[in-house]
Design a protein around this motif. Structure first.
Motif, PDB file in Angstrom:
ATOM      1  N   LEU A 188       0.841  -1.203   0.000  1.00  0.00           N
ATOM      2  CA  LEU A 188       0.000   0.000   0.000  1.00  0.00           C
ATOM      3  C   LEU A 188       0.877   1.255   0.000  1.00  0.00           C
ATOM      4  O   LEU A 188       0.602   2.216  -0.708  1.00  0.00           O
ATOM      5  CB  LEU A 188      -0.931   0.011   1.215  1.00  0.00           C
ATOM      6  CG  LEU A 188      -2.091  -0.985   1.183  1.00  0.00           C
ATOM      7  CD1 LEU A 188      -2.828  -0.982   2.521  1.00  0.00           C
ATOM      8  CD2 LEU A 188      -3.055  -0.671   0.045  1.00  0.00           C
ATOM      9  N   VAL A 195      -2.495   5.878  -7.943  1.00  0.00           N
ATOM     10  CA  VAL A 195      -3.202   4.597  -7.822  1.00  0.00           C
ATOM     11  C   VAL A 195      -3.814   4.474  -6.428  1.00  0.00           C
ATOM     12  O   VAL A 195      -5.002   4.213  -6.267  1.00  0.00           O
ATOM     13  CB  VAL A 195      -2.240   3.405  -8.081  1.00  0.00           C
ATOM     14  CG1 VAL A 195      -2.958   2.079  -7.819  1.00  0.00           C
ATOM     15  CG2 VAL A 195      -1.690   3.460  -9.498  1.00  0.00           C
ATOM     16  N   CYS A 196      -2.960   4.670  -5.426  1.00  0.00           N
ATOM     17  CA  CYS A 196      -3.431   4.536  -4.045  1.00  0.00           C
ATOM     18  C   CYS A 196      -4.058   5.844  -3.581  1.00  0.00           C
ATOM     19  O   CYS A 196      -3.415   6.676  -2.945  1.00  0.00           O
ATOM     20  CB  CYS A 196      -2.273   4.123  -3.138  1.00  0.00           C
ATOM     21  SG  CYS A 196      -2.822   3.813  -1.459  1.00  0.00           S
ATOM     22  N   THR A 197      -5.307   6.041  -3.908  1.00  0.00           N
ATOM     23  CA  THR A 197      -6.095   7.215  -3.525  1.00  0.00           C
ATOM     24  C   THR A 197      -6.947   6.832  -2.308  1.00  0.00           C
ATOM     25  O   THR A 197      -7.011   5.651  -1.951  1.00  0.00           O
ATOM     26  CB  THR A 197      -7.029   7.588  -4.688  1.00  0.00           C
ATOM     27  OG1 THR A 197      -7.862   6.441  -4.959  1.00  0.00           O
ATOM     28  CG2 THR A 197      -6.237   7.940  -5.947  1.00  0.00           C
ATOM     29  N   THR A 199     -10.033   6.487  -2.271  1.00  0.00           N
ATOM     30  CA  THR A 199     -11.011   5.515  -2.773  1.00  0.00           C
ATOM     31  C   THR A 199     -10.386   4.127  -2.887  1.00  0.00           C
ATOM     32  O   THR A 199     -11.010   3.114  -2.541  1.00  0.00           O
ATOM     33  CB  THR A 199     -11.543   5.980  -4.151  1.00  0.00           C
ATOM     34  OG1 THR A 199     -12.076   7.294  -3.992  1.00  0.00           O
ATOM     35  CG2 THR A 199     -12.605   5.034  -4.690  1.00  0.00           C
ATOM     36  N   TYR A 200      -9.128   4.077  -3.322  1.00  0.00           N
ATOM     37  CA  TYR A 200      -8.438   2.791  -3.426  1.00  0.00           C
ATOM     38  C   TYR A 200      -8.267   2.153  -2.041  1.00  0.00           C
ATOM     39  O   TYR A 200      -8.514   0.961  -1.866  1.00  0.00           O
ATOM     40  CB  TYR A 200      -7.067   2.992  -4.084  1.00  0.00           C
ATOM     41  CG  TYR A 200      -6.281   1.709  -4.265  1.00  0.00           C
ATOM     42  CD1 TYR A 200      -6.425   0.936  -5.403  1.00  0.00           C
ATOM     43  CD2 TYR A 200      -5.400   1.268  -3.268  1.00  0.00           C
ATOM     44  CE1 TYR A 200      -5.722  -0.250  -5.566  1.00  0.00           C
ATOM     45  CE2 TYR A 200      -4.693   0.085  -3.411  1.00  0.00           C
ATOM     46  CZ  TYR A 200      -4.851  -0.667  -4.564  1.00  0.00           C
ATOM     47  OH  TYR A 200      -4.149  -1.838  -4.707  1.00  0.00           O
ATOM     48  N   GLU A 203     -11.411   0.620  -1.047  1.00  0.00           N
ATOM     49  CA  GLU A 203     -11.649  -0.650  -1.751  1.00  0.00           C
ATOM     50  C   GLU A 203     -10.852  -1.800  -1.133  1.00  0.00           C
ATOM     51  O   GLU A 203     -11.334  -2.929  -1.046  1.00  0.00           O
ATOM     52  CB  GLU A 203     -11.280  -0.513  -3.237  1.00  0.00           C
ATOM     53  CG  GLU A 203     -12.298   0.284  -4.036  1.00  0.00           C
ATOM     54  CD  GLU A 203     -11.753   0.788  -5.376  1.00  0.00           C
ATOM     55  OE1 GLU A 203     -12.483   1.521  -6.064  1.00  0.00           O
ATOM     56  OE2 GLU A 203     -10.581   0.461  -5.714  1.00  0.00           O
ATOM     57  N   GLN A 204      -9.638  -1.490  -0.693  1.00  0.00           N
ATOM     58  CA  GLN A 204      -8.821  -2.533  -0.053  1.00  0.00           C
ATOM     59  C   GLN A 204      -9.461  -2.993   1.257  1.00  0.00           C
ATOM     60  O   GLN A 204      -9.458  -4.177   1.589  1.00  0.00           O
ATOM     61  CB  GLN A 204      -7.399  -2.023   0.230  1.00  0.00           C
ATOM     62  CG  GLN A 204      -6.608  -1.655  -1.016  1.00  0.00           C
ATOM     63  CD  GLN A 204      -6.712  -2.717  -2.084  1.00  0.00           C
ATOM     64  OE1 GLN A 204      -6.278  -3.850  -1.906  1.00  0.00           O
ATOM     65  NE2 GLN A 204      -7.310  -2.367  -3.218  1.00  0.00           N
ATOM     66  N   GLN A 242      -9.734  14.282  -5.483  1.00  0.00           N
ATOM     67  CA  GLN A 242     -10.006  12.956  -4.901  1.00  0.00           C
ATOM     68  C   GLN A 242     -10.825  13.135  -3.627  1.00  0.00           C
ATOM     69  O   GLN A 242     -10.379  13.797  -2.695  1.00  0.00           O
ATOM     70  CB  GLN A 242      -8.685  12.246  -4.537  1.00  0.00           C
ATOM     71  CG  GLN A 242      -7.810  11.883  -5.724  1.00  0.00           C
ATOM     72  CD  GLN A 242      -8.443  10.803  -6.589  1.00  0.00           C
ATOM     73  OE1 GLN A 242      -9.318  10.056  -6.145  1.00  0.00           O
ATOM     74  NE2 GLN A 242      -8.014  10.739  -7.843  1.00  0.00           N
ATOM     75  N   THR A 269      -2.968  10.224   1.121  1.00  0.00           N
ATOM     76  CA  THR A 269      -2.426   9.431  -0.001  1.00  0.00           C
ATOM     77  C   THR A 269      -1.422  10.235  -0.828  1.00  0.00           C
ATOM     78  O   THR A 269      -0.628   9.659  -1.545  1.00  0.00           O
ATOM     79  CB  THR A 269      -3.555   8.895  -0.889  1.00  0.00           C
ATOM     80  OG1 THR A 269      -4.343   9.987  -1.352  1.00  0.00           O
ATOM     81  CG2 THR A 269      -4.434   7.919  -0.101  1.00  0.00           C
TER      82      THR A 269
END
Ligand code: BES
Ligand code: MN
Ligand code: ZN
Length: 493
Positions: A188, A195-197, A199-200, A203-204, A242, A269
């Motif tokens: 992470l 990529v790692c926002t 929102t990401y 999701e994780q 974001q 992030t």
């Protein structure tokens, strides 16, 4: 990577590489002596030739020793008894792993003596071994079009006495879970900010919830946070395209009424500094400003894998800190979820602005204790360097528990004072407080700020600004403090 315990007779034990310790002055312990005997003195002859002294982490790779089923023997220096620290152990395991990585060895057996680390038992030595081997083989190639060569080492056995077999198995299970949590956190952290926002990250968390029946996840979006009154957190994401997320992960391993341990992670992030823009050099490293969140997710991964019998709630304050026409400006004042108002004098002191609302939110879970973890202050790097994480707490017992867990897990923290004397540095002429306390004691005043949102709680704060990643040629996330936090929760369960 598969780890196993082996108690076979050493001479007939089959492996690509048998790893043995040699103490200072070429002295052999019980296991090495047995190997020497089986090889009719070959080992002593080689050591007598002076090719390995026993100095910590010195190595010598031998092929086809007579009388042994093992294809190779790797000798590794373990130094003097009484000087065998955890750090030495780390060094010698690292050296052994380097040799294994440079060869085509697919299986290896660590047959190190019982006194390889001072005052540490078979459980500790085996668990650290598993954690370090896993960490040493970690590769991050997700963003490369050409993937790294797969690791050739497939199985690692740990050689123990029969009496220690069960202990060894437990150490492998717990070590592998911690290692898994550490690599989750490293992944992470290493992912880029595009990529790692927030929102990401959400999701994780949802994916983790889908993997385990007793993990549930709730994501609060900006609208819900506005409704609640989390204007401090939202002031940080105001300049970003974001949207911020408040990620709440609940792990139910204990009784329905048992008070949870609450972990709170800073999940910025990307931290550009906002309108108080950071200098350009090295700014890419501010993709690591979500490593607190990553540690929390990694710890929960380990806890769920081990199915520890306790309740844990993880709260991640995820946002991106960017400048724009909509961004927060120095001097702006916001009302936090707690009702206290904050004057934002520096938009780069954003971590505390997201954490304060997450800490207030944490209260609704009636926590047994709250631990937050954050890449919070550059000042912590000045104070403690890259070795120890900073620890501050309003409860000395909790602080001790965390320090002890860190010591044991070889993921150390060091406590700084949280005296009231520092609080006045946060006085503001226009709001209840300002978000910076000037240059002196920057790590402490940041924690003082947070403490105002955890007054009624047993609370501790880990500042991992210096420990969460390494810079330079080996740039990458470390996964700290997953071992410390997992150990703390193991101790609590
Ligand atoms: N994320 C940074 C802290 C940081 C900086 C961590 C460098 C690791 C390496 C944090 O948001 C920050 O910018 N803090 C400021 C606070 C200051 C404005 C009071 C800092 O430390 O300079
Ligand atoms: Mn910042
Ligand atoms: Zn930051």
């Amino acid at each position: 990577m598969e780890f196993t315990i082996s108690c076979d007779p050493i001479a007939t034990h089959t492996t690509d590489c048998l790893i043995l310790g040699v103490a200072d002055g070429g002295k052999l312990g019980k296991i090495a002596k047995a190997v020497d005997k089986a090889s009719k003195g070959a080992l002593k002859t080689i050591i007598g030739n002076g090719d390995i002294s026993g100095k910590v982490a010195s190595t010598l790779l031998l092929q086809q020793l007579p009388g042994l089923a093992a294809k190779r023997v790797l000798l590794i220096g373990t130094g003097k008894a009484g000087e065998r620290s955890a750090a030495n152990y780390r060094k010698l395991l690292g050296a052994a792993l380097n040799v294994l990585k440079q060869t085509g060895i697919a299986s290896a057996t660590f047959a190190l003596e019982e006194d390889t680390v001072d005052e540490r038992d078979c459980y500790w030595r085996s668990r650290r071994l598993v954690e370090q081997v896993a960490a040493g083989l970690y590769q991050f190639d997700r963003m490369k079009s050409k993937k790294a060569d797969p690791v050739k080492l497939e199985t690692v056995a740990i050689y123990t006495s029969e009496a220690d077999e069960e202990t060894g198995e437990l150490a492998i299970r717990e070590g592998a879970a911690i290692a898994n949590g550490v690599s989750t956190a490293r992944d992470l952290g290493n992912l880029p900010g595009n990529v790692c926002t927030p929102t990401y990250l959400a999701e994780q968390a949802i994916a983790l919830g889908e993997e385990y029946d007793n993990v549930s996840v709730e994501i609060l979006d900006e609208e819900q946070m506005r409704e609640l009154g989390m204007h401090s957190l939202l002031s940080v994401s105001a300049g970003s395209d974001q949207p911020a997320k408040l990620i709440v992960i609940q792990y139910q391993g204990g009784g329905a009424r048992a008070k949870p341990q609450v972990l709170v992670g800073k999940g910025i992030t990307f931290d550009s500094g906002g309108i108080s823009l950071k200098p350009g050099e090295g700014m890419d490293e501010m993709k690591y400003d979500m490593c607190g969140a990553a540690s929390v997710v990694g710890t929960l991964t380990a806890v769920a894998e081990l199915q520890l019998p306790l309740n844990v709630v993880a709260i991640i304050a995820a946002a991106e800190n960017m400048p724009s026409g909509k961004a927060t400006k120095p001097g702006d004042i916001f009302t936090t979820l707690s009702g206290q108002t904050v004057e934002v004098l520096n938009t780069d002191a954003e971590g505390r602005l997201v954490l304060c609302d997450a800490l207030t939110y944490a209260e609704r879970f009636k926590p047994a204790a709250i631990v937050d973890i954050a890449t919070l202050t550059g000042a912590c790097i000045i104070a403690l360097g890259h070795q120890a994480s900073g620890l501050l707490s309003n409860n000395d017992k909790l602080a001790k528990e965390l320090l002890t867990a860190g010591d044991y897990a070889d993921d150390r923290a060091w406590q700084l004072p949280l005296w009231d004397d520092y609080q006045s540095q946060l006085d503001s002429n226009f709001a209840d407080m300002q978000n910076i306390g000037g240059r002196p004691a920057g790590t402490i005043t940041a924690a003082c700020f947070l403490s105002r949102f955890a007054k009624e709680q047993k609370w501790a704060h880990l500042d991992i600004a210096g420990t969460a990643w390494v810079s330079g040629k080996e740039k990458g996330a470390t996964g700290r403090c997953v071992p410390l936090l997992t150990q703390y929760l193991i101790d609590k369960s």
